[in-house]
Design an enzyme around this catalytic site. Structure first.
Site: not given
Ligand code: NAD
Length: 429
Positions: A248, A258
């Site tokens: 967050l 990735c």
């Protein structure tokens, strides 16, 4: 207790080398194979060709159990489990490029005592199509296990030794149990499942994490419009245990080898099967826009960027790695130069990799040289060394006074006290 069985690891990149060193640490002899002869030669000389904290030490400690070769026969003759950790980069369409995986599959002989253990991230259905390929080429007794990798660059060694979970997808033959036995000493939560589901767990996990990042970045953008502080918002949200505090942190968007490719590959996989994955389109678009938002912040303070000197602190896609794949700095340095700015950059580890990918940028030997004469400085990668900077010294070197904290990693009060104008991401009015 008997030593764990020897294994082969095909591909000695970030995942392959960490996996190899990790299993060597657990007592296996590990036969590492790569087609890159130069890499193998360096590894044989005791050199580690990539930067990952703790990896060099782990390899040095387990040297006598680690064997390096370009010849796949060395792995086949010594091990029955062959862990595949070759790259699966995106193709021009966004699908996963499985050519390296298929090269490995094609190099396998007919055998009833070997198994491929897929660590590379591959779309759901890949294992089944490899099994079909084996069947069509007289290799139907070659076993197959999906064992997706979840390590994070920067903490990969720890992630191998203390995984949140180990996912093993197999068809119920000997190979799944053999892989589970190798991981047993780690005492990790084991998820035994079918091959398709194991493959999907990996893609779904990365897509979910990327969604969390794009979500908080959008919240940050709304915070900027409404005067709220996203750091406070994320703190309050994260205490809800259905949400959790991780992932967050608002910033300049996600990069790396990735998330971008795996999110796109999952979107493509869904599309190829006739399903329009709307949410992932937004996740990708938000991320691309987020990488460019710094431009607006710079222009808000400096006006036109033509002839302005802008310093970048950090180039790697995240701290503690030299990996530059899909790094935000690539987009930012190109956008800044296109807008007429002169870009000066410093990264403690990734400069050599960055030089291969970035043109037109002046590389500085340290953070204070980045600040020297700069109209603005942007923190791009939150290396610890930048958090400990003497911002008074930074301010005295700069021509202008704008510091953009692209990762909300710095202490705003300290920076303002040093006489600089602080701009974070989503930090209110
Ligand atoms: P990488 O590019 O660092 O390494 C891949 C290695 O495979 C290279 O050394 C390359 O020379 C070698 N190779 C290619 N073709 C080969 C062949 N036919 N035979 C032997 N070696 C061959 O890649 P990486 O970052 O380690 O990623 C590997 C896989 O793991 C990818 O599918 C990736 O998505 C997945 N993954 C990566 C991470 C990460 O953080 N890097 C995390 C989880 C999963």
């Amino acid at each position: 207790m008997a030593a764990p069985e020897p294994i082969g690891v095909i591909g000695t990149g970030y995942v392959g080398l960490v996996t190899a060193a990790g299993f060597a640490e657990l007592g296996s002899d590990v036969y590492c194979i790569d087609i890159d002869a130069n890499k193998i030669e360096r590894l044989k000389q005791g050199e580690v060709p990539l930067y990952e904290p703790g990896l060099e030490e782990l390899i040095a400690k387990n040297r006598e159990r680690m064997h390096f070769s370009t010849d796949i026969a060395d792995a086949l003759s010594n091990a029955r489990l062959l862990f595949v950790a070759v790259g699966t980069p995106p193709t021009y369409s966004g699908d996963a490029d499985l050519s390296a995986v298929h090269a490995v599959v094609a190099a396998m002989p007919a055998s009833d005592r070997h198994a491929l253990v897929m660590k590379s991230t591959v779309p759901a259905g890949t294992g089944q199509s490899i099994k079909r390929l084996f069947a069509e080429t007289g290799k139907e007794h070659f076993s197959y296990v999906s064992c997706p990798e979840f390590l994070k660059e920067g903490s990969a060694v720890k992630d191998f030794l203390e995984p949140d979970r180990v996912v093993i997808g197999d068809d119920g033959d000997w190979a799944g149990d053999a892989v589970a036995a190798l991981y047993a000493p780690l005492d990790a939560e084991l998820v035994r499942t079918d091959i398709n589901s194991a493959e999907m767990i990996k893609h779904a996990s990365n897509a979910f994490l990327a969604t969390k990042i794009s979500f908080i970045n959008e919240i940050a953008n709304v915070c900027e419009a409404t005067g709220a502080d996203v750091v406070e918002v994320a703190r309050g949200m994260g205490l809800d245990d259905r949400i959790g505090p991780k992932f967050l942190q608002a910033g300049l968007g996600f990069g790396g080898s990735c998330f971008p490719k795996d999110v796109t590959a999952l979107k493509q996989l869904a599309g190829n099967s006739g399903y329009h994955f709307q949410l992932l389109n937004a996740v990708i678009e938000v991320n691309e826009l987020q990488k460019r938002r710094v431009m607006q912040k710079l222009e808000k303070h400096l006006g036109s960027l033509v002839g302005k000197r802008v310093g970048l602190l950090g180039l790697a896609f995240k701290p503690n790695t030299d990996d530059m794949r899909e790094a935000t700095s690539l987009v930012l340095s190109a956008r800044l130069q296109a807008a007429g700015a002169h870009v000066v950059a410093y990264d403690p580890i990734a400069e050599a990799e960055a030089r291969k990918l970035i043109t037109g940028v002046e590389f500085a030997p340290g953070p204070l040289e980045v600040a020297d004469g700069a109209d603005a400085v942007v923190l791009v990668t939150e290396w610890d060394e930048f958090k400990q900077l003497d911002f008074g010294a930074v301010a005295s070197k700069m021509k202008g006074d704008l510091l953009i904290d692209g990762r909300n990693a710095l202490n705003a009060d300290e920076i303002r006290a040093a006489g600089l104008a602080y701009e974070g991401i989503g930090r209110g009015a």
